[in-house]
Design an enzyme around this catalytic site. Structure first.
Site, PDB file in Angstrom:
ATOM      1  N   SER A 169      38.297 -10.101  -1.652  1.00  0.00           N
ATOM      2  CA  SER A 169      39.142  -9.324  -0.744  1.00  0.00           C
ATOM      3  C   SER A 169      38.530  -7.932  -0.642  1.00  0.00           C
ATOM      4  O   SER A 169      37.308  -7.781  -0.613  1.00  0.00           O
ATOM      5  CB  SER A 169      40.591  -9.297  -1.238  1.00  0.00           C
ATOM      6  N   TYR A 198      40.897  -5.804  10.099  1.00  0.00           N
ATOM      7  CA  TYR A 198      40.149  -6.072   8.862  1.00  0.00           C
ATOM      8  C   TYR A 198      41.100  -6.019   7.659  1.00  0.00           C
ATOM      9  O   TYR A 198      41.112  -6.931   6.821  1.00  0.00           O
ATOM     10  CB  TYR A 198      39.017  -5.055   8.676  1.00  0.00           C
ATOM     11  N   LYS A 202      42.055  -8.981   4.917  1.00  0.00           N
ATOM     12  CA  LYS A 202      41.846  -8.866   3.473  1.00  0.00           C
ATOM     13  C   LYS A 202      43.161  -9.062   2.699  1.00  0.00           C
ATOM     14  O   LYS A 202      43.158  -9.566   1.584  1.00  0.00           O
ATOM     15  CB  LYS A 202      41.187  -7.530   3.128  1.00  0.00           C
TER      16      LYS A 202
END
Length: 311
Positions: A169, A198, A202
């Site tokens: 992550s 983004y 994650k």
């Protein structure tokens, strides 16, 4: 405020207690590292090869992977194997898993390490999903799902009774929760920046890894998501160069970047860390509250299952 303090600690961590030399002998173990043609994934593959694992480099470009394999052979004396994988294309993901299963009957560790960061916002996957969510979360989910029976079977005969799924992550997951309406193209996604998208992807990595831990720990699966640290890699290839230049002043080398996932994937004591989030370097750290919520985990898992049921 707590989030920001923990982020600072993760950005400038103290010296690692875990080192590459602490990796045990991995003879007889088979591992896949996605995105291992470059960056943290490549550095991870290098350490695994140096400790005698059989390593598959799962990447989209055969040409780039072959360069990496040659490079790794020069530095380790060992030959990694290429597995074609395009995470932004679900049919390709299925073909990749089938290709692997035609060659191997076991899988000890799957490193879901590949990622795309800050691409042009208009980019979508082949199947029409947001490029970052589709690649980082959905593609990896489907790849993992197809390999799960093999991971579970491998765990049954492993000395420690475990097989591991390690998910890379990022500290960016602190920035953004999940907006289910923004996983595909549409007005909700349109309101989000590529940075938001983004961060969302994650967070998706963490939520999905925690849910995997909940669902399959009884079958010997150890699922660990992690923040590898702020590392100099070509993940930042879509950023303006002046920003990259400033960023580079605060980044660690790729050897540091592989440490936390190598610890998660190989350290004997890390089998106790199922469903924990790791931060630099190789230690348990805090994550978003909503990322730990089983209801969010279940909702994401159901959404992901729905997307892949007819591939």
């Amino acid at each position: 405020m707590g989030n920001h303090l923990s982020l600072l600690g993760q950005s400038f961590p103290s010296e690692s207690k875990f080192h590459v030399d602490d990796i045990p002998d991995l003879t007889g173990k088979v591992m896949i590292v996605t995105g291992a043609n470059t960056g943290i994934g490549k550095e991870t593959a290098k350490a695994l090869l140096n400790h005698n694992a059989k390593v598959y480099i799962a990447a989209r470009s055969q040409e780039k992977a072959e360069v990496a394999i040659k490079d790794l052979k020069n530095s380790t004396g060992k030959e990694a194997l290429f597995l074609k994988l395009d995470l932004a294309n679900l049919k390709s993901v299925k073909a990749s898993a089938e290709e692997y299963l035609s060659k191997e009957t076991t899988l000890d560790v799957l490193f879901n390490s590949a990622g795309v960061m800050f691409p042009p916002k208009e980019w979508l996957t082949v199947d029409g999903y947001d490029m970052q969510f589709g690649t980082n979360v959905l593609g990896h989910f489907y790849f993992t799902k197809l390999l799960l029976p093999t991971l579970i079977a491998t765990a049954k005969s492993a000395p420690d009774g475990k097989a591991r799924v390690i998910t890379t992550s990022s500290s960016a997951h602190i920035l953004k929760g999940l907006n289910f309406l923004a996983f595909e193209d549409g007005p909700a996604r349109g309101k989000m920046s590529t940075t938001d998208l983004y961060g969302q992807s994650k967070t998706g990595n963490v939520v999905q890894a925690f849910e995997l831990a909940r669902r399959y720990s009884s079958e010997g699966i150890v699922s660990i998501p992690l923040n590898p640290g702020n590392i100099k890699t070509d993940l930042a290839r879509h950023m303006p160069s002046f920003l990259r230049g400033i960023l580079n002043l605060f980044l660690y080398d790729v050897e540091h970047g592989a440490l936390t996932q190598l610890y998660a994937g190989t350290a004997p004591e890390a089998v106790e860390l199922n469903g924990k989030y790791l931060v630099p370097w190789a230690r348990v750290g805090p994550t978003r509250k909503d990322a730990r919520d089983p209801k969010v985990g279940e909702a994401l898992w159901e959404w992901l299952e729905e997307q892949v049921k007819d591939i």
